[in-house]
Design a protein around this motif. Structure first.
Motif, PDB file in Angstrom:
ATOM      1  N   GLN A  95      -9.545   0.799  -9.682  1.00 28.72           N
ATOM      2  CA  GLN A  95     -10.261  -0.195  -9.984  1.00 28.72           C
ATOM      3  C   GLN A  95     -10.624  -0.807  -8.634  1.00 28.72           C
ATOM      4  O   GLN A  95     -11.670  -1.170  -8.320  1.00 28.72           O
ATOM      5  CB  GLN A  95      -9.747  -1.264 -10.911  1.00 28.72           C
ATOM      6  N   SER A  96      -9.531  -0.658  -7.683  1.00 27.15           N
ATOM      7  CA  SER A  96      -9.646  -1.055  -6.399  1.00 27.15           C
ATOM      8  C   SER A  96     -10.480  -0.154  -5.739  1.00 27.15           C
ATOM      9  O   SER A  96     -11.594  -0.768  -5.024  1.00 27.15           O
ATOM     10  CB  SER A  96      -8.224  -1.223  -5.773  1.00 27.15           C
ATOM     11  N   GLU A 100       2.565  -1.002  -9.435  1.00 28.93           N
ATOM     12  CA  GLU A 100       1.237  -2.060  -9.326  1.00 28.93           C
ATOM     13  C   GLU A 100       0.148  -1.479  -8.456  1.00 28.93           C
ATOM     14  O   GLU A 100      -0.896  -1.544  -8.981  1.00 28.93           O
ATOM     15  CB  GLU A 100       1.724  -3.223  -8.866  1.00 28.93           C
ATOM     16  N   PHE A 101       0.633  -0.819  -7.269  1.00 30.01           N
ATOM     17  CA  PHE A 101      -0.725  -0.204  -6.622  1.00 30.01           C
ATOM     18  C   PHE A 101      -1.230   0.825  -7.197  1.00 30.01           C
ATOM     19  O   PHE A 101      -2.410   0.974  -7.311  1.00 30.01           O
ATOM     20  CB  PHE A 101      -0.074  -0.018  -5.247  1.00 30.01           C
ATOM     21  N   LYS A 102      -0.429   1.756  -7.822  1.00 22.82           N
ATOM     22  CA  LYS A 102      -0.889   2.996  -8.401  1.00 22.82           C
ATOM     23  C   LYS A 102      -1.925   2.515  -9.661  1.00 22.82           C
ATOM     24  O   LYS A 102      -2.923   3.194  -9.878  1.00 22.82           O
ATOM     25  CB  LYS A 102       0.395   3.980  -8.699  1.00 22.82           C
ATOM     26  N   SER A 103      -1.361   1.618 -10.433  1.00 22.98           N
ATOM     27  CA  SER A 103      -2.088   1.054 -11.657  1.00 22.98           C
ATOM     28  C   SER A 103      -3.576   0.599 -11.280  1.00 22.98           C
ATOM     29  O   SER A 103      -4.467   0.662 -12.169  1.00 22.98           O
ATOM     30  CB  SER A 103      -1.330   0.439 -12.596  1.00 22.98           C
ATOM     31  N   VAL A 145       0.793  -1.156  -0.048  1.00 23.64           N
ATOM     32  CA  VAL A 145      -0.266  -0.031  -0.112  1.00 23.64           C
ATOM     33  C   VAL A 145       0.754   1.349   0.113  1.00 23.64           C
ATOM     34  O   VAL A 145       1.252   1.899   0.937  1.00 23.64           O
ATOM     35  CB  VAL A 145      -0.926   0.048   1.214  1.00 23.64           C
ATOM     36  N   ALA A 146       1.175   1.668  -0.964  1.00 23.29           N
ATOM     37  CA  ALA A 146       2.068   2.749  -1.248  1.00 23.29           C
ATOM     38  C   ALA A 146       2.037   3.279  -2.804  1.00 23.29           C
ATOM     39  O   ALA A 146       2.181   2.694  -3.705  1.00 23.29           O
ATOM     40  CB  ALA A 146       3.530   2.503  -0.923  1.00 23.29           C
ATOM     41  N   PHE A 147       1.563   4.716  -2.986  1.00 25.25           N
ATOM     42  CA  PHE A 147       1.412   5.160  -4.308  1.00 25.25           C
ATOM     43  C   PHE A 147       2.621   5.261  -5.071  1.00 25.25           C
ATOM     44  O   PHE A 147       2.294   5.434  -6.146  1.00 25.25           O
ATOM     45  CB  PHE A 147       0.705   6.659  -4.157  1.00 25.25           C
ATOM     46  N   GLU A 148       3.894   5.164  -4.445  1.00 28.06           N
ATOM     47  CA  GLU A 148       5.058   5.153  -5.182  1.00 28.06           C
ATOM     48  C   GLU A 148       5.278   3.531  -5.929  1.00 28.06           C
ATOM     49  O   GLU A 148       6.006   3.596  -6.648  1.00 28.06           O
ATOM     50  CB  GLU A 148       6.338   5.492  -4.503  1.00 28.06           C
TER      51      GLU A 148
END
Length: 511
Positions: free
Chosen positions: A294-295, A287-290, A281-284
């Motif tokens: 959708q999440s 994969e989390f950002k992309s 859980v980190a915007f950097e």
């Protein structure tokens, strides 16, 4: 859903015991009470220590129920995954998922195994682990008992088949006579089986039917005879051949593990493909950002459908408050469940020094027939075992709170073996030893040692760390600089709840 774990020093604001508020479990309007802290930052080590003292987090809000005052006491529960074996109900969910993935088959009927949603309190999200409505029965019986059930069912099935066969033959005989007598094709005639002829009994050419109880007794007797013969033979071999190594006894059939079900190979023409991705859980993190939007859409759909939230309450600010990314593999993660390229569920978990802590699960209600609450819990147990292989001390799976006074929340106790945290001495006690006491009283001290005390209780506040006017100082220095009325009573309450180690390691913010 928001995360609050990172590597920066822990800084918390403590809130004195809140007023009573509405309980999300028994619906008592003024029955629930908890203490809370707002974590501006928190390390995984400190959060591990806090949950081992009965605290839990919802985003950056960390809270602890006032156990002897709240209407529905919430006991911290942990499962021991290294010794976990899936129960029959767990296996049923795993098989259902495999059947859906391999053949696309499913049932949307009345599904007793759909995940149960946690109740959301106004002051604190009381429970984070969304699991199952099912009152799961534990499955800790020896293999012989399972085999007995198979034998009993086979005997019953044979008897039913025999009755069906005889009835069918009678019907065919009646239909044949009807046809021959009329000279026309037979019509639909209701045939009532006649009583058996006098003197016609069991088929003497076949062995007589035996009761399952007798079969069990006979099998046990045969085992004892075989064991006695084996012991005599081994004793003879040892006496005559002292240098020879004893032969290995054949291993009994091992029960299938949770991994055997989860990672069973799908056929090449499988109807669906399921992928579980672990994303920090980190915007950097790319994969989390992309996958964030959708999440977020899935989170909003789940909250509005299950918890009746409005669209405004499911905004981006509510969904994420990302911390700094973990440097050593610990911290907050999303386990994303991708079905055929689409996210259908997200499990929010914390990977801590000694455990995987389940925080929250949200899923697409269209797929509730897959019992995603139970399935995700089993996946998280398997994930904990996987982490243990590389990090030996990480060996527990924390499931949030066990609430015995709320029957719908007892299902967590069936992920066994598991322990409950004593609310007075903060030692772990096997849940089997706690249940009888909980039947008599909602609030219980589980530690049977009457002389035992909280080993982390703080005796002196002097070394408690305070953050005051952007300066870190021990409490005895802060007292001298403090202006206005003394806040020692509140600080003492905070220290008692977090314990000696955390009070001297975390920073208590004072304005």
């Amino acid at each position: 859903m928001a995360a609050a774990l990172g590597t920066s020093p822990t800084i918390v604001e403590y809130f004195e015991g809140e007023d009573f508020y509405r309980c999300g479990y028994c619906k008592n309007e003024t029955g629930s009470r908890s203490n809370g802290m707002w974590a501006h930052s928190m390390t995984v080590q400190d959060y591990q220590a806090l949950i081992d003292r009965g605290w839990r987090r919802s985003g950056k809000y960390v809270y602890k129920p006032v156990m002897n005052q709240t209407c529905c006491p919430q006991y911290t529960i942990r499962c021991r995954p290294l010794h976990f074996q899936p129960s029959k109900s767990h296996k049923k969910v795993l098989k259902k998922m495999f059947k859906f993935l391999s053949k696309g088959e499913f049932s949307r009927g009345n599904n007793e195994e759909e995940p149960m949603d946690s109740q959301m309190d106004d002051a604190a999200v009381d429970d984070f682990v969304l699991k199952s409505k099912l009152d799961i029965q534990s499955d800790h019986r020896p293999l012989s008992e399972d085999y007995n059930e198979v034998v009993e069912s086979e005997v019953k099935e044979k008897e039913e088949n025999l009755e069906t066969k005889e009835t069918k033959e009678l019907n065919q005989s009646h239909a044949k006579r009807e046809k021959l007598g009329s000279g026309e094709p037979s019509r639909s005639v209701k045939v009532v089986p006649s009583a058996p002829k006098p003197g016609k009994g069991a088929d003497l050419s076949k062995p007589p039917c035996r009761k399952a109880k007798d079969i069990r007794k006979e099998r046990k007797r045969q085992k004892l005879i075989l064991k006695s013969q084996t012991d005599k033979l081994e004793g003879s071999q040892i006496q005559h051949e002292p240098q020879s190594l004893p032969s290995e006894k054949p291993k009994l059939n091992q029960p299938k593990s949770v991994e055997d079900f989860i990672f069973d190979t799908l056929p090449e023409d499988a109807a669906h493909q399921l992928e579980v991705r672990l994303v920090p859980v980190a915007f950097e993190d790319p994969e989390f950002k992309s996958s964030f939007h959708q999440s977020l859409s899935l989170y909003a759909k789940y909250q509005m459908a299950i918890h009746k939230d409005t669209a405004a309450e499911c905004g981006e600010a509510e969904a994420e408050n990302p911390p700094e990314g973990p440097d050593c593999g610990y911290g907050s993660f999303h386990q994303q469940y991708w079905l055929d390229g689409k996210i259908i569920a997200v499990g929010v978990i914390d990977v801590l020094p000694y455990c995987v802590s389940s925080v929250y699960l949200y899923y697409d209600p269209d797929y509730s027939f897959l019992s995603l609450g139970v399935y995700s819990a089993l996946r998280e147990i398997a994930f904990t075992r996987q982490l243990h292989e590389k990090t030996f001390q990480l060996s527990y799976y924390y499931m949030g709170f066990y609430i015995h006074s709320c029957p719908k929340m007892r299902y967590k106790g069936q992920y066994r073996p598991s322990d409950l945290l004593c609310p007075e001495t903060y030692v772990w006690v096997p849940i089997e030893q706690c249940l009888s006491a909980l039947e008599s009283s909602k609030y219980c001290r589980f530690n049977q040692d009457t002389k035992a005390v909280d080993e982390e209780r703080i005796k002196e506040l002097d070394q408690l760390r305070v953050l005051y006017k952007r300066t870190v100082m021990p409490y005895n220095i802060y007292k001298k600089r403090q202006k206005g009325p003394s806040d020692e009573a509140i600080v003492q309450q905070y220290a008692d709840l977090v314990g000696q180690t955390c009070s001297e390691r975390m920073l208590l913010f004072r304005s």
